[in-house]
Design an enzyme around this catalytic site. Structure first.
Site, PDB file in Angstrom:
ATOM      1  N   SER A  65     -81.743  32.460-122.760  1.00 14.48           N
ATOM      2  CA  SER A  65     -81.882  31.043-122.414  1.00 14.48           C
ATOM      3  C   SER A  65     -80.946  30.563-121.299  1.00 14.48           C
ATOM      4  O   SER A  65     -81.060  29.417-120.864  1.00 14.48           O
ATOM      5  CB  SER A  65     -81.678  30.171-123.656  1.00 14.48           C
ATOM      6  OG  SER A  65     -82.844  30.155-124.443  1.00 14.48           O
ATOM      7  N   LYS A  68     -82.381  28.837-118.276  1.00 12.13           N
ATOM      8  CA  LYS A  68     -82.580  27.393-118.150  1.00 12.13           C
ATOM      9  C   LYS A  68     -81.590  26.743-117.185  1.00 12.13           C
ATOM     10  O   LYS A  68     -81.778  25.579-116.802  1.00 12.13           O
ATOM     11  CB  LYS A  68     -82.504  26.736-119.530  1.00 12.13           C
ATOM     12  CG  LYS A  68     -83.612  27.193-120.477  1.00 12.13           C
ATOM     13  CD  LYS A  68     -83.519  26.497-121.824  1.00 12.13           C
ATOM     14  CE  LYS A  68     -84.635  26.924-122.765  1.00 12.13           C
ATOM     15  NZ  LYS A  68     -84.348  28.168-123.494  1.00 12.13           N
ATOM     16  N   SER A 125     -81.673  23.644-126.092  1.00 12.42           N
ATOM     17  CA  SER A 125     -82.268  24.830-125.479  1.00 12.42           C
ATOM     18  C   SER A 125     -83.767  24.917-125.747  1.00 12.42           C
ATOM     19  O   SER A 125     -84.306  25.988-126.025  1.00 12.42           O
ATOM     20  CB  SER A 125     -81.571  26.109-125.977  1.00 12.42           C
ATOM     21  OG  SER A 125     -81.906  27.211-125.164  1.00 12.42           O
TER      22      SER A 125
END
Length: 390
Positions: A65, A68, A125
């Site tokens: 993640s 991102k 997230s």
């Protein structure tokens, strides 16, 4: 002692003294045992980009993640250039709502503002929020991924390849600790990003019966003084990852760990890296971002001279106790600064040097738009020059 021996001794002493005045920061300082549990790691100072520590920092690994960070960078860039606004509505597609893993449980057709989607990405997230924003900005996630890779290329990141906007596992989706730090450095140019990444908890749908509590996946924003971002990551392939940033003692630091064995180890290693940075280094700030340095001559412009300011903070990083006495500044202008020009266009650079070594180099940008001179302005200007020569 022979004369040449005396000369050699004097020369050696002088060289040692010179080196103690300013020692440039080197990667992987000897004796610094950090991030031993991680596959790779890096520690940089944000203004200068100087590396204080690194371990396998160019090894291509899945970022999970932390992907991102690039997604948020493109969102903030779009807000900054007026393509989108924070209060505009974003509709959730069936595909965005179907994303597994970390999510804010968006429903097909549900609308949230860009501001709310950013909270969902930065704090919780949200994989679904990432895809919803990708589709909103580019039409499809595939097109958004093209934007992500184009931005990576623009930043000079040669070891990064994205296949999605959220970091869910895919073969050939990779980056490095070094590239991740550079993306974080670019994202932090948008200072209000930390309004989102520093929040430990918040709510979405606060005024509805579907109130959703957000808790930051980056626990250090609550438990380490100065930490105000940025992004965690975890998949079985990537293990535990974190790109963190802290701002203390007028020095912003970025630390990246990839492939830690547990979340506790991930946080411990980041904490130790931050402790190392703040105990061993100091920043000498010369100018804040946006400081007007000089005026630049503009050919065929409605104004003949315009203020030029620093595009970034002008700072130098040294080990604690080192002096920068004797540092000099040099301003150099681009060869042909010609109207029309826009506010923010690069027109030159400011270089800070010490003993011939470059300590800092920052672009100088225009503080306002400059249109082409009208015919009347051009005639007036030419006439005044001719009169002055008489």
């Amino acid at each position: 002692m022979k004369p040449y021996s005396k000369l050699l001794l004097v020369f050696s002493v002088l060289m040692i003294l010179a080196m103690t005045i300013y020692t440039p920061v080197h990667a992987q300082e000897s004796g610094a045992k950090l991030a031993e549990d991680a596959s790779s790691a890096i520690l940089i100072e944000r203004d200068t980009g100087e590396i204080m520590f690194e371990k396998n920092s160019n090894e291509q690994l899945p970022p999970a993640s932390m992907t991102k960070i690039m997604t948020m960078l493109l969102i903030m860039e779009a807000v900054d250039n007026g393509k989108i606004t924070l209060d505009e509505k974003v509709r959730t597609s069936e595909r965005a709502a179907s994303m597994g893993g970390s999510q804010i449980f968006l429903e097909p057709g549900e609308e949230m503002t860009v501001d709310e989607m950013l909270k969902g990405i930065a704090i919780a997230s949200g994989n679904d929020a990432s895809v919803a924003m990708a589709e909103h900005l580019a039409g499809t996630e595939d097109e958004f991924v093209n934007m992500m890779n184009a931005k990576a290329k623009e930043l000079g990141l040669k070891d990064t390849n994205f296949l999605n906007s959220n970091g869910l596992p895919e073969a050939n989706h990779y980056t490095t600790a070094h590239d991740m730090a550079m993306m974080a450095r670019e994202l932090l140019k948008y200072e209000n990003i930390t309004d989102y990444t520093s929040l430990y908890e918040d709510y979405l749908r606060a005024d509805s019966d579907k109130k959703f509590w957000l808790v930051n996946t980056n626990k250090l924003v609550k438990f380490y003084p100065g930490v105000d971002g940025l992004k965690t990551g975890f998949t079985r392939e990537a293990k535990y990852c974190l790109t963190a940033t802290a701002n203390k003692k007028d020095m912003r630091v970025i630390a990246v760990v990839m492939g830690a064995s547990t979340p506790k180890e991930r946080n411990r290693q980041i904490t130790e890296m931050l402790d190392y940075a703040y105990s061993q280094y100091q920043v000498h700030k010369q100018y804040d971002r946006g400081t007007v340095i000089d005026q630049v001559k503009v050919n065929k412009g409605s104004k003949s001279k315009v203020d030029a300011a620093t595009a970034e903070n002008v700072s130098m990083l040294t080990k604690k106790g080192q002096s920068l006495d004797g540092a000099t500044e040099e301003v150099s202008w681009n060869k042909d600064v010609k109207a029309p020009l826009k506010e923010g266009d690069t027109v030159g650079k400011l270089t800070v040097k010490l003993d011939g070594k470059t300590l800092s180099e920052v672009s100088l940008v225009l503080t306002e738009d400059v249109d082409e001179a009208s015919l009347w302005q051009f005639i007036k200007r030419t006439s005044s020059i001719l009169v002055g020569k008489k």
